[in-house]
Write an enzyme that holds these catalytic residues in place. Structure first.
Site, PDB file in Angstrom:
ATOM      1  N   GLU B 483       0.959 -19.548  -3.275  1.00  0.00           N
ATOM      2  CA  GLU B 483       0.293 -20.277  -2.193  1.00  0.00           C
ATOM      3  C   GLU B 483      -1.230 -20.328  -2.366  1.00  0.00           C
ATOM      4  O   GLU B 483      -1.941 -20.716  -1.445  1.00  0.00           O
ATOM      5  CB  GLU B 483       0.630 -19.696  -0.810  1.00  0.00           C
ATOM      6  N   GLU B 507      12.370 -21.495  -4.307  1.00  0.00           N
ATOM      7  CA  GLU B 507      12.707 -21.008  -2.965  1.00  0.00           C
ATOM      8  C   GLU B 507      13.151 -22.136  -2.040  1.00  0.00           C
ATOM      9  O   GLU B 507      13.999 -21.946  -1.175  1.00  0.00           O
ATOM     10  CB  GLU B 507      11.526 -20.252  -2.359  1.00  0.00           C
TER      11      GLU B 507
END
Lengths: 712, 712
Positions: B483, B507
């Site tokens: 991120e 994910e």
């Protein structure tokens, strides 16, 4: 600070669901009433039967949730009594009594199931109350959009106020009726870019007021930890103040998770102004010391390479060559010096010599480290590394020289408000201090905050100041933080916070001058939360004599400057003027050399905010007493007794007073020094000039010493 | 990385004041033109005589100053040539050639006296250019309000785009014409609260386009250091992109001081899509390694306690008891476990056993440290301490067990985007890793940034990621930041940045699924700046079999998952699925066990963004080759040759391919494995299913080993 000399804790618990309840202070003078009206919670305060705070609302606006301000029922009330005496590491007194009656009211909001507790502590000198949010599933993490706490005044009181501001308290005080604040706001803001009021009727705490009936009321807060700084916004039709919290960069006020508590909201009230000065309520509402071993925390009297930069005679910067400096890259060794860098080795050694000769503990040097060329106003992130000296500052040489002279160097960490940068370098910077034997740091937060958009007094930045203090404690370092949030008594918990600036200090006397009665207000306001590094001791009032380009005038007499060492209590006291000025007035300078900086007892002899105050203090250990009187704009006769002295003993008092024709504006250096004999029965009637005052040192004397001296 | 195998630097300097100037790439295919039109600076780019970028403006808006966008004159132009070959610590090839022609144009704005330099580097595969602000008194500290760089397209190209966003790149790609972006924007934003486009025509880089004439054009940036992340905003009438910089908390874009430089703006262009994949321009535009000793930086293949939490089978949190956790205060030892905590000692040891048995280097464990009960969505400041394990995670026991099995533990630092908190704990957390022998950390920045109001891709937060990488290098720690901002080749300079997430990773296959052709786009976009920790290797596509409450479907075949270990280059490769799934398909799992993670040579055999790509790579040291093919939505025949193999040698190839009836949606686990003999003259025609692909491992074989095997 952790040794309790005397401790009594009587806890008596009651539980009921009445919707109005009263609490009396231990001596019965203060009376708190808590009541529910249509589901809203209100408190009010009386002093000796007179209303001080009219019924005032309590509660919050919570972001993305219903208000936590109405629909309350009282589900529990507990009362208790507390009485302890504790010993501060340093302070105005050797022991402090913490004595109050307490009432904790649990409020439940049926519509949401949320629970809020209001804890009131009623002291003989006033009220402290805070909100507590118990751990609860329906209020786990939340954001306070607004705190709705009211302080409803009974009338159009006189107030000593400074404009509400998210970033600075460095204002002159304005004395006016509450109804006049709006009209005076524009004038109250001086030509300082950092001053930016948030409202036409917004003011800061601590706010000192006086009613027409002669009640002195002070509003402030205690234990500002992990919360936003509270200002007060006035409804000037109804004379109701409401709490106004400082927002962070995103506009939000406070982020909390349960269990949580707010700082204490404090109301000190008395019909005698001296009780305001004598109050220890703000400290008492803070937790006991969290530092186990406090042996390394020691008051200091110091001089510094500072006033010469403040007046513009010399500079913090080493060179004028670089439009921008890159720390670690810019090569100063080859830069052309600007020829007026204050923090050069010779000048520092001169100050060390001066400190050693006159018995000062420390020497502060500002501008010793690289980065001052572009430190201000550039929103510069990596602005200082707190480690790298300029080429003309021989760090090791100075360190060794100071040590050889028995003088301690005081570190200086100007952060330029680049807070992330400071935190990134903090551990290393503190280690560096340990390595080189610096016991204390003056930290500075000049300019706009980085992270950009944030404010000096937001929760986020308040948490930074706290981080800096706690981290310093790990390294056994004392902190004197300038431009940080005004103190709220947390020095009880973290006694290594030995001073703050956080108000308009002496530097403004070289930035155009401060009001001549400024120092008669500060002890009622700024000083309630903790000591101020006011940097007194200016003997040359005509700043143009130091720097021909600076026409500032110090609005104070020399006698007034001496008195500040007593009236502006601090365990860290500077003699701020240039050494040559002290040598010129060496007889007056003697008082600065003699005056103590840690106290066993303080007596508040006379007090009227904005006009005068006279304080006598007994030094810790030596048995000596020192008296200070500061005076406002009008010439005044101060009349004091000496009954604080031990009966039957004889003392010699040296009185440093304004000469008859002294005046802060046109004759500030006119003073007299006289020695007299005093006993506990003596009285003194002493004139103080406008902006003047007097200082007295008193020590027990043998009969021989009193020979030839007049008895007072 | 610092050893240059071959270095030629020919610097030829010219100086003139013409207002148009051209530059050719070393092979002459690329042609840059710089020109001044009425004082405005423009550049344009041609490839093999075709226009790629039409004349496009250069310049800036500067806060509180006149624009730095017109009134220019060219006061100096310098051209030079550069040719070096360098060796990365890890990578797709053992050596990388950095060969370009350079032109540096100095622009002076007469009206203000300010100077700006534009440096162009023209490679055979495209253009990089950056702005440089020389040290100058009239531009010392300044704020960029807007960067005005244009990229004027020649037509309504096809593009693979994700929505412009200040905080996340975790989007599926949308394939459309430029003119269709506006209409598709709403649909492009998936139901993920973190996705928040800034404009209806705003897209992120790297942006892969294809013209109707068959040119592949890629826009990105290189060396994003101390600057704001660039997005692109499209004028969809004229097909002109303009740089759109990510603002900080106060809305400003970039704070600089001179001398300063921007990141490189890059345009990679070719008529062969494989050249985009083969380009090393992004790395080449970054500085050489600043880490002297890189011996501790080592590629790793790993498993982890992770997919079970991602799918919802187990939890990161240890207990469900606490509505809010206070780190250091909340007592977990007495908390009731929730019974589904993944990071428990037994489960971790099971993974260590699995890793040891199958030859994996490391084990990642998420959820090992206290704080997961309330870590997300609460804007929590002190959210983790990165030190304190849950009661059921025996840190020392696990450490010792892993060591005894020859497996390395991989640390996990989820920050919850509480960036100040991470920086406050970073030194200690890295020391803790050193103490316990963790060589690498996966860091995470999920949720909204603290300091609040700031953005994941602002200059302030970009500087944080950089700080974390450089600080990690001090501790000899490898970083895999999730991120964080998408990479821009800085791993050349800081090769301890071994991977990033910074795109929609595996994910999302458990969060509702990603597009089946997602992995045919990523190597053209996300992967250009550096390796992605994509976490491939999912064998069980029906997530409800893991967690009955999760109906996600992994849009991929097993053969496709295997191919990702080749096509999604990373020195850090996870086998992300549960151990029991690998045991169920142990023959397919063999490829994951065999595949290399560091490469000597890479060959790009087939490529069409959004549709397919096939890559062959030679492992460093072993001489083995691995091939991966991933396919888009349509079934397709891949045809490749093996001329990358050494002529005259015989190899055994194990081909892991989709079964004839395989399909990502309804038959993903249908695969075939066959062994064949291959030489440099072999050809393969291999069908790949929708969302499928194939993987091949190739090693030199003795004649005996080839017996009975069919020759390809």
């Amino acid at each position: 600070m952790r040794r309790y000399l005397f401790l009594t804790a009587l806890a008596v618990f009651f539980s009921w669901t009445l919707i109005a309840q009263t609490l009396l202070s231990p001596n019965g003078n203060q009376k708190l009433t808590f009541e529910l009206q249509n589901g809203k919670a209100l408190y009010s305060l009386e002093y000796k039967g007179k209303s001080v705070i009219k019924p005032s609302l309590l509660g919050f606006e919570i972001k993305n949730q219903p208000s936590l301000a109405d629909g309350f029922s009282v589900t529990k009330t507990e009362q208790s009594t507390f009485d302890e005496t504790w010993e501060p590491v340093w302070g105005e007194e050797k022991t402090i009594r913490n004595h109050y009656n307490e009432m904790a009211v649990t409020l439940t909001q049926a519509s949401t199931g949320r629970v809020l507790l209001v804890r009131f502590r009623l002291f003989d000198e006033g009220l402290g109350f805070r909100y507590e949010f118990p751990s609860q599933a329906k209020l786990a993490h939340f954001v306070i959009s607004d705190e709705l706490t009211q302080f409803a005044m009974t009338g159009d009181h006189k107030a000593f106020w400074i404009a509400g501001d998210y970033d600075t308290q460095e204002y002159d005080y304005t004395e006016s009726r509450l109804s006049e604040i709006r009209g005076l706001m524009e004038k109250a803001v001086t030509a300082n870019l950092a001053q930016l009021p948030f409202s036409n009727t917004g003011v800061q705490t601590s706010l000192q007021m006086k009613t027409d009936e002669g009640l002195y009321i002070n509003l402030h807060e205690a234990a500002l930890i992990n919360y936003s700084t509270m200002h007060l916004n006035l409804d000037d039709k109804n004379f109701i103040f409401q709490s106004w919290l400082t927002p962070g960069a995103n506009g939000e006020k406070v982020y909390l998770q349960t269990p949580a508590k707010t700082p204490w909201r404090t109301i000190i009230v008395s019909d005698d102004a001296r009780d305001i000065l004598a109050s220890r309520m703000t400290y008492n509402l803070n937790d006991p010391s969290k530092i186990e071993d406090t042996s390394w925390i020691k008051p200091m009297k110091y001089v510094g390479v500072w006033w010469e930069m403040i007046t513009g005679k010399s500079s913090w910067a080493y060179t004028d060559e670089f439009p921008a400096v890159e720390i670690g890259v810019t090569d100063f060794s080859k830069a052309k010096p600007n020829g007026k860098h204050g923090a050069n080795t010779a000048n520092v050694k001169r100050h060390i010599d001066f400190a050693a000769k006159h018995g000062f503990d420390g020497v502060l040097v500002e501008g010793w480290n690289v980065g001052w060329e572009d430190w201000f106003g550039n929103s510069k992130d990596f602005v200082f590394d707190f480690l790298t000296p300029y080429p003309d500052f021989d760090l090791e040489g100075i360190r060794d020289y100071a040590k050889s002279k028995g003088v301690q160097m005081i570190m200086h960490h100007e952060t330029s408000s680049s807070v992330r940068n400071y935190e990134r370098h903090m551990d290393r910077a503190y280690q560096f201090m340990n390595e080189h034997g610096y016991p204390a740091v003056k930290s500075g937060y000049v300019g706009s905050i980085l992270p950009r958009g944030d404010n000096h007094y937001s929760q986020w930045i308040v948490n930074h100041y706290q981080y800096a203090i706690e981290k310093a404690a790990e390294y056994k370092i004392m902190v004197n933080a300038h431009e940080a949030v005004r103190p709220t008594g947390i020095a009880r918990t973290w006694p290594n916070l030995i001073a703050n600036e956080s108000a308009r200090g002496t530097e403004y006397q070289a930035f155009g001058g401060s009001k001549a009665n400024h120092v008669t207000v500060l002890p009622f306001t700024r000083q309630l939360g903790g000591p101020m590094d006011y940097t007194p001791g200016i003997f040359e009032m005509d700043i143009s004599k130091i720097n021909p380009n600076n026409n500032s005038w110090v609005n104070s007499t020399i006698a007034n400057q001496l008195a500040l060492y007593v009236t502006m209590y601090s365990p860290l006291q500077m003699a701020a003027d240039l050494p040559e000025h002290y040598e010129r007035f060496s007889d007056a300078f003697q008082f600065i050399k003699d005056v103590a900086i840690d106290w066993e007892i303080s007596k508040y002899l006379e007090a009227e905010p904005g006009y005068y105050l006279t304080i006598a203090r007994k030094a810790k250990g030596t048995g000596e007493w020192f008296v200070g009187n500061v005076n406002g704009y009008e010439k005044r006769n101060s009349t004091i007794g000496f009954d604080f002295l031990e009966a039957g003993k004889t003392y010699v008092a040296t009185i440093y007073a304004d000469a008859a024709d002294a005046h802060f504006r046109n004759n500030p250096q006119a003073y007299t020094i006289r020695k007299v004999v005093v006993t506990s029965k003596s009285k003194l009637s002493q004139a103080s000039a406008p902006g003047g005052g007097y200082a007295i040192s008193i020590r027990e004397a043998s009969k021989e010493e009193t020979k030839g001296l007049k008895k007072l």
